[in-house]
Design an enzyme around this catalytic site. Sequence first.
Site, PDB file in Angstrom:
ATOM      1  N   ASN A  24       0.779  -1.264  -0.018  1.00 36.21           N
ATOM      2  CA  ASN A  24       0.162   0.029   0.042  1.00 36.21           C
ATOM      3  C   ASN A  24       0.816   1.218  -0.007  1.00 36.21           C
ATOM      4  OD1 ASN A  24      -2.404  -1.476  -0.207  1.00 36.21           O
ATOM      5  ND2 ASN A  24      -2.895  -1.406   2.149  1.00 36.21           N
ATOM      6  N   ARG A  94      -8.004  -1.603  -8.207  1.00 34.21           N
ATOM      7  CA  ARG A  94      -8.880  -0.667  -7.448  1.00 34.21           C
ATOM      8  C   ARG A  94      -8.079   0.587  -7.176  1.00 34.21           C
ATOM      9  NH1 ARG A  94     -13.034   0.743  -4.178  1.00 34.21           N
ATOM     10  NH2 ARG A  94     -12.309   2.137  -2.484  1.00 34.21           N
ATOM     11  N   CYS A 118     -10.394  -5.640  -4.663  1.00 32.66           N
ATOM     12  CA  CYS A 118     -10.850  -6.573  -3.806  1.00 32.66           C
ATOM     13  C   CYS A 118     -12.378  -6.616  -3.384  1.00 32.66           C
ATOM     14  CB  CYS A 118     -10.199  -6.511  -2.525  1.00 32.66           C
ATOM     15  SG  CYS A 118      -8.730  -7.617  -2.170  1.00 32.66           S
TER      16      CYS A 118
HETATM   17  N1  EPU Z   1     -15.138   4.438   2.055  1.00 30.32           N
HETATM   18  C1  EPU Z   1     -16.315   5.055   1.454  1.00 30.32           C
HETATM   19  N2  EPU Z   1     -16.242   6.104   0.765  1.00 30.32           N
HETATM   20  C2  EPU Z   1     -15.208   6.479   0.420  1.00 30.32           C
HETATM   21  C3  EPU Z   1     -13.991   5.988   0.693  1.00 30.32           C
HETATM   22  C4  EPU Z   1     -13.962   4.972   1.698  1.00 30.32           C
HETATM   23  O1  EPU Z   1     -17.532   4.718   1.969  1.00 30.32           O
HETATM   24  O2  EPU Z   1     -15.110   7.440  -0.580  1.00 30.32           O
HETATM   25  C5  EPU Z   1     -15.061   3.628   3.169  1.00 30.32           C
HETATM   26  C6  EPU Z   1     -14.441   2.196   2.778  1.00 30.32           C
HETATM   27  O3  EPU Z   1     -15.559   1.309   1.772  1.00 30.32           O
HETATM   28  C7  EPU Z   1     -14.111   1.513   3.885  1.00 30.32           C
HETATM   29  C8  EPU Z   1     -13.920   2.780   4.920  1.00 30.32           C
HETATM   30  O4  EPU Z   1     -14.529   3.823   4.352  1.00 30.32           O
HETATM   31  O5  EPU Z   1     -15.240   0.888   4.681  1.00 30.32           O
HETATM   32  C9  EPU Z   1     -12.430   2.982   5.043  1.00 30.32           C
HETATM   33  O6  EPU Z   1     -11.814   2.892   3.649  1.00 30.32           O
HETATM   34  P1  EPU Z   1     -10.500   3.634   3.227  1.00 30.32           P
HETATM   35  O7  EPU Z   1     -10.814   4.513   2.248  1.00 30.32           O
HETATM   36  O8  EPU Z   1      -9.665   4.230   4.560  1.00 30.32           O
HETATM   37  O9  EPU Z   1      -9.665   2.176   2.672  1.00 30.32           O
HETATM   38  P2  EPU Z   1      -8.883   2.414   1.261  1.00 30.32           P
HETATM   39  O10 EPU Z   1      -8.165   3.612   1.312  1.00 30.32           O
HETATM   40  O11 EPU Z   1      -9.835   1.975   0.190  1.00 30.32           O
HETATM   41  C10 EPU Z   1      -6.700   1.285   2.304  1.00 30.32           C
HETATM   42  C11 EPU Z   1      -5.899  -0.078   1.842  1.00 30.32           C
HETATM   43  C12 EPU Z   1      -6.532  -1.263   2.438  1.00 30.32           C
HETATM   44  C13 EPU Z   1      -6.842  -1.109   3.986  1.00 30.32           C
HETATM   45  C14 EPU Z   1      -7.295   0.291   4.348  1.00 30.32           C
HETATM   46  C15 EPU Z   1      -7.432   0.638   5.853  1.00 30.32           C
HETATM   47  C16 EPU Z   1      -4.932   0.817  -0.220  1.00 30.32           C
HETATM   48  C17 EPU Z   1      -4.618   0.345  -1.458  1.00 30.32           C
HETATM   49  N3  EPU Z   1      -5.666  -0.306   0.496  1.00 30.32           N
HETATM   50  O12 EPU Z   1      -7.893   0.945   1.828  1.00 30.32           O
HETATM   51  O13 EPU Z   1      -5.984  -2.341   2.124  1.00 30.32           O
HETATM   52  O14 EPU Z   1      -7.514  -2.108   4.510  1.00 30.32           O
HETATM   53  O15 EPU Z   1      -6.560   1.449   3.793  1.00 30.32           O
HETATM   54  O16 EPU Z   1      -6.058   0.845   6.295  1.00 30.32           O
HETATM   55  O17 EPU Z   1      -4.017   1.204   0.392  1.00 30.32           O
HETATM   56  C18 EPU Z   1      -5.271  -4.621   1.524  1.00 30.32           C
HETATM   57  O18 EPU Z   1      -4.146  -3.963   1.507  1.00 30.32           O
HETATM   58  O19 EPU Z   1      -5.882  -5.803   1.423  1.00 30.32           O
HETATM   59  C19 EPU Z   1      -6.366  -3.326   1.594  1.00 30.32           C
HETATM   60  C20 EPU Z   1      -7.800  -3.871   1.719  1.00 30.32           C
END
Ligand code: EPU
Length: 441
Positions: A24, A94, A118
């Site tokens: 990440n 993604r 994912c």
């Molecule tokens: N969310 C929304 N709307 C948005 C953005 C997020 O509803 O516009 C929700 C998400 O669906 C989730 C929550 O808010 O329920 C938190 O999401 P966040 O945006 O913080 O997560 P992300 O940026 O999509 C990254 C990592 C994830 C990791 C999370 C938490 C990357 C590419 N992915 O996801 O990693 O679990 O932060 O730290 O950086 C993995 O590596 O397998 C993975 C899923």
Amino acid sequence: MNDSYLIKGGKPLNGEVVLSGAKNVALKTIIAALMFKGDVILKNIPRINDVLDLIGLIKSLGVKADFIEKNTLVINSDGLKSNRVELQYGSKIRVSFMLFAPLLHRFGECFVPNPGGCRIGARPIDRIVSGLKALGIKVDYDSDTGYYHAKIINKPRGKYRFEKPSHTGTELLMLVGLMTDGKVEIDNVANEPEIDDLILYLTAAGANILEEGNKIITSKSPQLKQKKPFVIMSDRNELVTYATLAVASQGNVIIGSIKEGLIASFLEIMRKTGAGVEKIAKDKFRFFYQGKIKPVDIETSPHPGFMTDWQPSWAILMLAAKGESVIHERVFENRFSYVEELKKLGAEIDFIDIKIDNPENFYHFNYEKNNKYQQAIRIQAGNELHNAILNISDLRAGAALACAALLASGESIVNGTSILERGYEDFVEKVRKLGGEIRKI
Ligand code: EPU
């Protein structure tokens, strides 16, 4: 394509694991490299499927990207020539929506498809789109084509406050903030250490970024240019996978290198299980079985809490504990795709309802009253796990299933391992080095 593992489980795992670079951070530094002029050298980039797919994507836009050593990637985006991410990539990777930033930077407008990736709940990007709009970017979505069209009318400026933080959202708005000719202030940001690593990389290249409490403030920055290669941090999610596997298999594994602060909440909870946890050198830890594993309940939360990415591995450790434990997922909706698969091995796990007074605030996803969520499981440990045929549907769940097969007696088959390999470098080789019997079929 070999997309399965044949695993003969039941052996304690012993030895040492050298962690790969953090997925990440790798993905974000590669995307941000498209905002730099000249060569960008990134070290410790894991050769995982997500990274390889992203490299394919940026090459399709005219960018040069080549590994010059196993984990050293050189990127040069001076030839970036397209402002449109093709659907075939966008639906697969993604994080491709982060390309809004470099494409807007270069072309002033871009076309990016709705992200895939994912299968963890709905995973909308509504907060990110409202953030872009708040900074003055015009964003339209065409539901017929599945594409966002973003356009800079005036240079980004102003303030945006995340109602609930978003990790990638914070990073994307910060990159967009670098295009300002004034100031951009993003409030209630995510605090994951992977974001700090991205900031280190950008500021070393001249970006003006200030972290102030829960805010990130960017101001007018010169053209980014790298002065020396950037080495990305190690993958703390990978550490948790091998540490829980070591203890659950009644083994003894040394893991490094990782800064203690990145895994503090994990170490604290791991110690509560009675597992052996020792810091044996700077940035190196030993995890070992030292008798009965006590059940410990966990609740996931953003940093500095117990990460959502760690909970599938925790379930595997809890299957080897003595007694009952509960895992409560707060960050993503329905992130328990592994439960039905673990049952095939003889695991006793049920979904439970935990009454929460204010679920709209408690959960980090957009909670809706009338939706049906499965946010908590109860694990009844004690059953011997036996072999089965398992199917992977998301990355971290995939690693947990492969680990469960390594604990189970007999020969298991784990299908869909290219999903696991989206995030784990040399999984088969690393497990074999610890004495695990695993091969690709
Ligand atoms: N969310 C929304 N709307 C948005 C953005 C997020 O509803 O516009 C929700 C998400 O669906 C989730 C929550 O808010 O329920 C938190 O999401 P966040 O945006 O913080 O997560 P992300 O940026 O999509 C990254 C990592 C994830 C990791 C999370 C938490 C990357 C590419 N992915 O996801 O990693 O679990 O932060 O730290 O950086 C993995 O590596 O397998 C993975 C899923």
